[in-house]
Scaffold this motif. Sequence first.
Motif, PDB file in Angstrom:
ATOM      1  N   LEU A  54       0.798  -1.229  -0.028  1.00 45.27           N
ATOM      2  CA  LEU A  54       0.003  -0.061   0.040  1.00 45.27           C
ATOM      3  C   LEU A  54       0.826   1.126  -0.088  1.00 45.27           C
ATOM      4  O   LEU A  54       0.646   2.108  -0.799  1.00 45.27           O
ATOM      5  N   PHE A  55       1.876   1.231   0.920  1.00 44.13           N
ATOM      6  CA  PHE A  55       2.765   2.470   0.898  1.00 44.13           C
ATOM      7  C   PHE A  55       3.361   2.568  -0.222  1.00 44.13           C
ATOM      8  O   PHE A  55       3.500   3.735  -0.964  1.00 44.13           O
ATOM      9  N   TYR A  56       3.896   1.708  -0.973  1.00 48.86           N
ATOM     10  CA  TYR A  56       4.654   1.792  -2.202  1.00 48.86           C
ATOM     11  C   TYR A  56       3.774   2.154  -3.581  1.00 48.86           C
ATOM     12  O   TYR A  56       4.200   2.968  -4.499  1.00 48.86           O
ATOM     13  N   ASN A  57       2.730   1.584  -3.657  1.00 44.10           N
ATOM     14  CA  ASN A  57       1.467   2.097  -4.302  1.00 44.10           C
ATOM     15  C   ASN A  57       1.205   3.315  -4.421  1.00 44.10           C
ATOM     16  O   ASN A  57       1.129   4.328  -5.319  1.00 44.10           O
ATOM     17  N   ARG A  58       1.183   4.102  -3.236  1.00 42.94           N
ATOM     18  CA  ARG A  58       0.878   5.351  -2.906  1.00 42.94           C
ATOM     19  C   ARG A  58       1.935   6.318  -3.402  1.00 42.94           C
ATOM     20  O   ARG A  58       1.639   7.327  -4.078  1.00 42.94           O
ATOM     21  N   LEU A  59       3.002   5.626  -2.921  1.00 44.39           N
ATOM     22  CA  LEU A  59       4.455   6.379  -3.358  1.00 44.39           C
ATOM     23  C   LEU A  59       4.495   6.663  -4.955  1.00 44.39           C
ATOM     24  O   LEU A  59       4.772   7.427  -5.588  1.00 44.39           O
ATOM     25  N   ALA A  60       4.052   5.414  -5.723  1.00 42.53           N
ATOM     26  CA  ALA A  60       4.218   5.651  -7.098  1.00 42.53           C
ATOM     27  C   ALA A  60       3.041   6.633  -7.702  1.00 42.53           C
ATOM     28  O   ALA A  60       3.155   6.778  -8.859  1.00 42.53           O
ATOM     29  N   SER A  61       2.079   6.750  -6.874  1.00 44.80           N
ATOM     30  CA  SER A  61       0.870   7.274  -7.555  1.00 44.80           C
ATOM     31  C   SER A  61       1.292   9.227  -7.480  1.00 44.80           C
ATOM     32  O   SER A  61       0.464   9.736  -7.691  1.00 44.80           O
ATOM     33  N   MET A  62       1.947   9.321  -6.687  1.00 45.01           N
ATOM     34  CA  MET A  62       2.437  10.751  -6.542  1.00 45.01           C
ATOM     35  C   MET A  62       2.858  11.734  -7.605  1.00 45.01           C
ATOM     36  O   MET A  62       2.095  12.477  -7.774  1.00 45.01           O
ATOM     37  N   PRO A  63       3.337  11.140  -8.693  1.00 46.58           N
ATOM     38  CA  PRO A  63       3.588  12.092  -9.831  1.00 46.58           C
ATOM     39  C   PRO A  63       2.253  12.447 -10.501  1.00 46.58           C
ATOM     40  O   PRO A  63       1.896  13.596 -10.791  1.00 46.58           O
ATOM     41  N   SER A  64       1.274  11.388 -10.406  1.00 40.68           N
ATOM     42  CA  SER A  64      -0.042  11.788 -11.300  1.00 40.68           C
ATOM     43  C   SER A  64      -0.754  12.716 -10.239  1.00 40.68           C
ATOM     44  O   SER A  64      -1.426  13.633 -10.612  1.00 40.68           O
ATOM     45  N   ARG A  65      -0.617  12.598  -9.043  1.00 39.42           N
ATOM     46  CA  ARG A  65      -1.384  13.445  -8.133  1.00 39.42           C
ATOM     47  C   ARG A  65      -0.750  14.886  -8.086  1.00 39.42           C
ATOM     48  O   ARG A  65      -1.416  15.776  -7.796  1.00 39.42           O
ATOM     49  N   TYR A  66       0.788  14.969  -8.347  1.00 39.26           N
ATOM     50  CA  TYR A  66       1.345  16.165  -8.284  1.00 39.26           C
ATOM     51  C   TYR A  66       0.595  17.003  -9.558  1.00 39.26           C
ATOM     52  O   TYR A  66       0.495  18.079  -9.453  1.00 39.26           O
ATOM     53  N   LYS A  67       0.714  16.386 -10.679  1.00 43.31           N
ATOM     54  CA  LYS A  67       0.191  17.034 -12.066  1.00 43.31           C
ATOM     55  C   LYS A  67      -1.291  17.361 -11.633  1.00 43.31           C
ATOM     56  O   LYS A  67      -1.708  18.490 -12.113  1.00 43.31           O
ATOM     57  N   SER A  68      -2.000  16.553 -11.091  1.00 42.98           N
ATOM     58  CA  SER A  68      -3.522  16.936 -10.869  1.00 42.98           C
ATOM     59  C   SER A  68      -3.369  18.419  -9.553  1.00 42.98           C
ATOM     60  O   SER A  68      -4.410  18.911 -10.214  1.00 42.98           O
ATOM     61  N   PHE A  69      -2.602  18.196  -8.899  1.00 46.33           N
ATOM     62  CA  PHE A  69      -2.703  19.133  -8.006  1.00 46.33           C
ATOM     63  C   PHE A  69      -2.396  20.468  -8.561  1.00 46.33           C
ATOM     64  O   PHE A  69      -3.032  21.716  -8.582  1.00 46.33           O
ATOM     65  N   TRP A  70      -1.458  20.538  -9.660  1.00 46.07           N
ATOM     66  CA  TRP A  70      -0.923  21.779 -10.509  1.00 46.07           C
ATOM     67  C   TRP A  70      -2.071  22.318 -11.360  1.00 46.07           C
ATOM     68  O   TRP A  70      -2.329  23.473 -11.624  1.00 46.07           O
ATOM     69  N   LYS A  71      -2.679  21.237 -11.744  1.00 45.68           N
ATOM     70  CA  LYS A  71      -3.930  21.593 -12.890  1.00 45.68           C
ATOM     71  C   LYS A  71      -5.036  22.315 -12.165  1.00 45.68           C
ATOM     72  O   LYS A  71      -5.616  23.185 -12.513  1.00 45.68           O
ATOM     73  N   GLU A  72      -5.463  21.734 -10.968  1.00 51.64           N
ATOM     74  CA  GLU A  72      -6.315  22.329 -10.035  1.00 51.64           C
ATOM     75  C   GLU A  72      -5.820  23.862  -9.552  1.00 51.64           C
ATOM     76  O   GLU A  72      -6.715  24.924  -9.644  1.00 51.64           O
ATOM     77  N   VAL A  73      -4.320  24.142  -9.332  1.00 47.32           N
ATOM     78  CA  VAL A  73      -4.000  25.386  -9.185  1.00 47.32           C
ATOM     79  C   VAL A  73      -4.187  26.336 -10.250  1.00 47.32           C
ATOM     80  O   VAL A  73      -4.523  27.653 -10.122  1.00 47.32           O
ATOM     81  N   GLU A  74      -3.716  25.700 -11.323  1.00 44.96           N
ATOM     82  CA  GLU A  74      -4.193  26.666 -12.610  1.00 44.96           C
ATOM     83  C   GLU A  74      -5.473  26.983 -12.848  1.00 44.96           C
ATOM     84  O   GLU A  74      -5.832  28.139 -13.420  1.00 44.96           O
ATOM     85  N   PHE A  75      -6.381  26.036 -12.575  1.00 39.23           N
ATOM     86  CA  PHE A  75      -7.699  26.383 -13.026  1.00 39.23           C
ATOM     87  C   PHE A  75      -8.286  27.587 -11.791  1.00 39.23           C
ATOM     88  O   PHE A  75      -9.069  28.348 -12.190  1.00 39.23           O
ATOM     89  N   VAL A  76      -7.885  27.581 -10.592  1.00 40.49           N
ATOM     90  CA  VAL A  76      -8.083  28.433  -9.638  1.00 40.49           C
ATOM     91  C   VAL A  76      -7.637  29.739  -9.993  1.00 40.49           C
ATOM     92  O   VAL A  76      -8.343  30.716  -9.889  1.00 40.49           O
ATOM     93  N   LYS A  77      -6.167  29.742 -10.308  1.00 41.63           N
ATOM     94  CA  LYS A  77      -5.778  31.090 -10.892  1.00 41.63           C
ATOM     95  C   LYS A  77      -6.640  31.465 -12.115  1.00 41.63           C
ATOM     96  O   LYS A  77      -6.835  32.745 -12.219  1.00 41.63           O
ATOM     97  N   ASN A  78      -6.938  30.897 -12.932  1.00 39.74           N
ATOM     98  CA  ASN A  78      -7.823  31.261 -14.123  1.00 39.74           C
ATOM     99  C   ASN A  78      -9.155  31.857 -13.803  1.00 39.74           C
ATOM    100  O   ASN A  78      -9.640  32.985 -14.014  1.00 39.74           O
ATOM    101  N   LYS A  79      -9.832  31.183 -12.670  1.00 42.77           N
ATOM    102  CA  LYS A  79     -11.046  31.795 -12.187  1.00 42.77           C
ATOM    103  C   LYS A  79     -10.941  32.837 -11.562  1.00 42.77           C
ATOM    104  O   LYS A  79     -11.743  33.887 -11.725  1.00 42.77           O
TER     105      LYS A  79
END
Length: 122
Positions: A54-79
């Motif tokens: 579980l720990f290493y699966n969560r760790l492996a999902s970090m890059p996609s979570r990081y990308k999603s986070f920055w997409k959300e930040v860009e969306f909020v900045k745009n709004k």
Amino acid sequence: MASMWRQLQHKSSAASQFLVKHGCVYYKQLLDQNQQYIAKEPTVEKCQELSKQLFYNRLASMPSRYKSFWKEVEFVKNKISNRQDLKIEEVGVAFLFTAECYAWFCAGEIAGRGFTITGYKV
């Protein structure tokens, strides 16, 4: 008020009777449907292996979570940059979200102080 109390007692009694009658069947059915997720040998070593997976699966999902986070930040900045185009519903949802976050912060602070408002225990 007493009649409402009796109705509540009757409904809770009926719910508990339903749960007693059908609870075991539901439990067994749930376990049968999810048998593939149950460890055959529930040992300490198996639990440690599953927790590491579980720990290493969560760790492996970090890059996609990081990308999603920055997409959300860009969306909020745009709004925010186009705030004149905001609908009242969007502003209301943002306000309610902010109020909820603040309320959870306050509740956490109160719980951290031992459920006192001022921090002093009497």
